[in-house]
Design a protein around this motif. Structure first.
Motif, mmCIF file in Angstrom:
data_model
loop_
_atom_site.group_PDB
_atom_site.id
_atom_site.type_symbol
_atom_site.label_atom_id
_atom_site.label_comp_id
_atom_site.label_asym_id
_atom_site.label_seq_id
_atom_site.Cartn_x
_atom_site.Cartn_y
_atom_site.Cartn_z
ATOM 1 N N LYS A 55 -1.018 6.406 -5.298
ATOM 2 C CA LYS A 55 -0.599 7.617 -4.556
ATOM 3 C C LYS A 55 0.944 7.864 -4.135
ATOM 4 C CE LYS A 55 -2.264 8.320 -0.574
ATOM 5 N NZ LYS A 55 -2.544 8.521 0.711
ATOM 6 N N SER A 56 1.331 6.559 -3.295
ATOM 7 C CA SER A 56 2.694 6.790 -2.841
ATOM 8 C C SER A 56 3.738 6.810 -3.668
ATOM 9 C CB SER A 56 2.673 5.320 -2.001
ATOM 10 O OG SER A 56 1.780 5.550 -0.752
ATOM 11 N N THR A 57 3.573 5.653 -4.649
ATOM 12 C CA THR A 57 4.442 5.842 -5.945
ATOM 13 C C THR A 57 4.636 6.990 -6.577
ATOM 14 O OG1 THR A 57 3.444 3.233 -6.248
ATOM 15 C CG2 THR A 57 5.128 4.312 -7.962
ATOM 16 N N ARG B 264 2.717 -3.444 4.573
ATOM 17 C CA ARG B 264 1.314 -3.638 4.139
ATOM 18 C C ARG B 264 0.911 -2.730 2.857
ATOM 19 N NH1 ARG B 264 -2.946 -4.555 8.112
ATOM 20 N NH2 ARG B 264 -1.906 -6.037 9.817
ATOM 21 N N GLY B 265 1.969 -1.971 2.499
ATOM 22 C CA GLY B 265 1.514 -1.191 1.212
ATOM 23 C C GLY B 265 0.757 0.250 1.524
ATOM 24 N N ILE B 266 0.438 0.440 2.828
ATOM 25 C CA ILE B 266 -0.676 1.520 3.074
ATOM 26 C C ILE B 266 -0.076 2.512 3.835
ATOM 27 C CG2 ILE B 266 -2.702 -0.105 3.037
ATOM 28 C CD1 ILE B 266 -2.119 -0.187 6.263
ATOM 29 N N THR B 267 -0.434 3.546 3.527
ATOM 30 C CA THR B 267 0.038 4.739 4.558
ATOM 31 C C THR B 267 -0.846 4.960 5.713
ATOM 32 O OG1 THR B 267 0.580 5.843 2.360
ATOM 33 C CG2 THR B 267 0.539 7.259 4.178
ATOM 34 N N ILE B 268 -0.529 4.782 6.824
ATOM 35 C CA ILE B 268 -1.138 4.774 8.024
ATOM 36 C C ILE B 268 -1.343 6.285 8.519
ATOM 37 C CG2 ILE B 268 -1.245 4.071 10.497
ATOM 38 C CD1 ILE B 268 0.256 1.652 9.547
ATOM 39 N N LEU C 237 7.441 7.917 1.647
ATOM 40 C CA LEU C 237 6.685 8.663 2.592
ATOM 41 C C LEU C 237 6.071 7.541 3.708
ATOM 42 C CD1 LEU C 237 4.953 11.347 0.701
ATOM 43 C CD2 LEU C 237 6.809 11.390 1.998
ATOM 44 N N ASP C 238 5.980 6.346 3.474
ATOM 45 C CA ASP C 238 5.583 5.634 4.255
ATOM 46 C C ASP C 238 6.671 5.104 5.302
ATOM 47 O OD1 ASP C 238 3.450 5.815 2.912
ATOM 48 O OD2 ASP C 238 3.245 3.760 1.816
ATOM 49 N N SER C 239 6.964 5.665 6.060
ATOM 50 C CA SER C 239 8.162 5.464 6.892
ATOM 51 C C SER C 239 7.947 4.409 8.014
ATOM 52 C CB SER C 239 8.774 6.783 7.719
ATOM 53 O OG SER C 239 7.621 7.146 8.367
HETATM 54 MG MG MG Z 1 0.247 4.390 -0.186
#
Ligand code: MG
Ligand code: GDP
Length: 597
Positions: free
Chosen positions: A17-19, A50-54, A41-43
């Protein structure tokens, strides 16, 4: 409004998703060279690591298609189950969703749970088969899976790669052609949905919203419906990588609002913004106060750092409204806080932020869920028990209820047996079993949430060799036969180690706890008996044997400055250890109950 598209990207974690969001920003020229950085977007640092979108964020892109300029608002959603309420509000702010499916992994549990959320909100779904560049990609098969799931035509599935950028033009074309433009009435009273907020220490809380009807103007007197608070719209604008102040954000569009709010708790995701003088009579549905699901004690390693910890937690709460805490004291650990978290990931994040941003060293106790205890003399009044040691005397109780969840697991047919045994061991009741394909099975269980908190993820991964994905949603409280298992070290109850366990498992778990603690508690100059007890009854016992040779003896009585140096050195390294009575307990011991297998 005709040339606005509001959409989100939904996917199982790691499906790209983020990529892909980054590629969309590149392709539409929404980022300059200098701003280019992976996963824009993962600021938050933590998110990136952690490669996650919190937290979900929004970004506006401009794109010209067949001679027409369009505004595309991409609303990013967090991928983890702890934050599913935020996902649902982000989805509610959109008309369409890109459903990303990894071409090697196919459909997973969060693909489905997010898809349901999108369908509940009547979103147009654009399926995207991602990572087609992977040698292990299985495009035909996975396309079939998607077609089965959505009932769409195979031609509707867009093949793409976030890595190479392949297919990104087709995605943008589909966003414009397939997703309906927003509708809404400009002349109606303001009605805007808050889908996110971000804390900014300099400017106060930034509120992200989507205007459903009416418009929001700079300087307007506005009101938040759920909290009833009124503010001045000091600044409104659109969100790109930077913020662009505007005079007005109109029906259908997405923007940010700054009002000088200093406390994140005043801005509630899901709340409706309206005009203070002519409020809407029709607030947007689906608002909920987010409730913490998991509780744990947080204590300073040095008792004298209590006030500093309180300050840090208060600051943290200003920018993370989902963190709740109240002071508590433990006979073993002294003064600290009982904290409520959205889930286990949220708990880890808070602990990490306390350490990184506030330089605190803390001990976190065994997480537990929130129980409801009912006394015999008043069987209808629930006593909320967020800490096992607060459970009233069992002889006075009518019953104890615990939160249950609906767990959805997708796995390969080969592992169905293993997954079932695990879930049954975890007190799960199977409610459904569906073959998605001949290879892949969806299982649903009703399960106690507490069992998910205790080492479920790792076990699931092991029994399925990594081929299982998992998601859950709460389904309410149910009565269970729970008892409190206490742990005694050196004959003394360590309250921070108590937990509520189902009566059938209590003896086994008590025994395993003792064994685990024996491994974890460092040997000292004396024997340390480790016991598990239910009430006055000891159910298990182990002993940490004394050290044979007294290696620390040379510190004592000897050179005092050397001893002090040693102590200082130890303090600097701030080991996560707590002295309870005369026993040293390392942080891991407080988490032992989570890792008994
Ligand atoms: Mg992501
Ligand atoms: P998210 O969790 O859905 O946001 O997934 P990410 O965008 O963080 O991607 C997860 C991992 O997959 C990262 O290591 C990416 O580099 C990788 N990845 C994402 N998209 C692609 C793709 O199209 N092809 C390949 N080969 N790898 C990808």
């Amino acid at each position: 409004m005709k040339h606005i598209r509001n959409f989100c990207i939904i996917a199982h974690i790691d499906h790209g998703k983020s990529t892909l969001a980054d590629r969309l920003l590149d392709f539409t020229g929404s980022v300059t060279e200098r701003e280019k950085q992976n996963q824009l977007l993962d600021s938050m640092d933590l998110e990136r690591e952690r490669g996650i979108t919190i937290k979900s964020h929004a970004i506006q892109m401009e794109y010209t298609f067949e001679g027409q300029d369009y505004i595309l608002n991409l609303i990013d959603t967090p991928g983890h189950v702890d934050f599913s309420y935020e996902v649902s509000r982000s989805i509610a702010a959109c008309e369409g969703a890109l459903l990303i499916v990894d071409a090697a992994q196919s459909i997973q549990a969060q693909t489905i749970s997010n898809l349901y959320l999108a369908l509940e909100n009547d979103l147009e779904i654009i399926p995207v088969l991602n990572k087609v560049d992977l040698p292990s990609a299985n495009p035909e098969e996975v396309t079939d899976d998607i077609v089965d799931l959505l009932g769409c035509d195979p031609e509707e599935v867009i093949h793409a790669s976030g890595k190479t950028g392949f297919g990104v033009d087709n995605i943008l074309e589909a966003v414009i052609k397939r997703i309906p433009h927003p509708t809404g009435i400009y002349d109606e009273p303001l009605q805007a949905l808050i889908f996110d907020s971000v804390y900014n220490p300099f400017r106060g809380v930034e509120t992200y919203f989507r205007v459903m009807n009416g418009s929001i103007k700079k300087g307007q007197r506005i009101k938040f419906v759920a909290t009833g608070n009124e503010y001045n719209a000091d600044e409104v604008g659109t969100l790109k990588l930077k913020q662009f102040p505007r005079k007005e954000i109109k029906t259908g569009d997405v923007g940010y609002l700054i009002t000088g709010i200093k406390d994140a708790r005043e801005v509630k995701v899901g709340d409706t913004i309206t005009d203070a003088k002519t409020p809407t009579t029709n607030p947007i549905g689906g608002f909920e106060d987010v409730k913490p699901m998991v509780f744990a004690g947080i204590y300073p390693v040095d008792t004298e750092d209590y006030e500093e910890l309180r300050n840090s937690m208060e600051k943290l709460q200003l920018n993370d409204a989902s963190l709740v805490f109240v002071p508590e004291s433990s006979a073993a650990l002294g003064f600290g806080f009982r904290c409520g978290f959205l889930g286990m990931l949220h708990m880890e994040i808070i602990q990490e932020r306390l350490e990184r941003e506030f330089n605190m060293t803390v001990i976190t106790t065994v997480p537990n869920v929130s129980y409801h205890a009912f006394k015999r003399k008043d069987v209808n009044e629930a006593i909320i028990v967020n800490n096992p040691s607060d459970l009233p005397d069992p002889s006075s109780l009518d019953r104890v209820e615990e939160p249950y969840i609906k767990a959805t697991i997708i796995t390969k047919a080969d592992f169905v047996g293993n997954v079932m045994s695990l879930c049954i061991e975890k007190r799960g009741l199977i409610t459904n079993q569906t073959y998605l394909t001949t290879e892949r099975v969806e299982l649903t269980f009703d399960m106690p949430l507490a069992e998910i908190v205790f080492d479920f993820y790792d076990r699931l991964k092991t029994v399925s060799k990594g081929y299982a994905s998992f998601d859950y949603s709460p389904i309410g409280m149910r009565t269970s036969k729970l008892v409190r298992v206490d742990i005694l070290l050196n004959g003394q109850i360590v309250d921070a180690l108590s937990s509520l366990i189902h009566v059938d498992n209590a003896t086994t778990i008590g025994k395993k706890m003792c064994e685990k603690l024996k491994e974890l508690i460092p040997r000292q100059q004396f024997d340390i008996p480790i016991q598990a007890a239910i009430g006055a009854k000891i159910i298990s016992r182990e002993t940490t044997k004394a050290l044979r040779k007294d290696v620390t003896a040379k510190c004592y009585g000897g050179d005092i400055s050397r001893k002090r140096k040693l102590l200082e050195k130890q303090k600097k390294g701030k080991k996560r250890m707590r002295q309870v009575g005369n026993v040293e307990i390392p942080q891991e011991a407080f988490m032992a109950v989570l890792k008994l297998n």
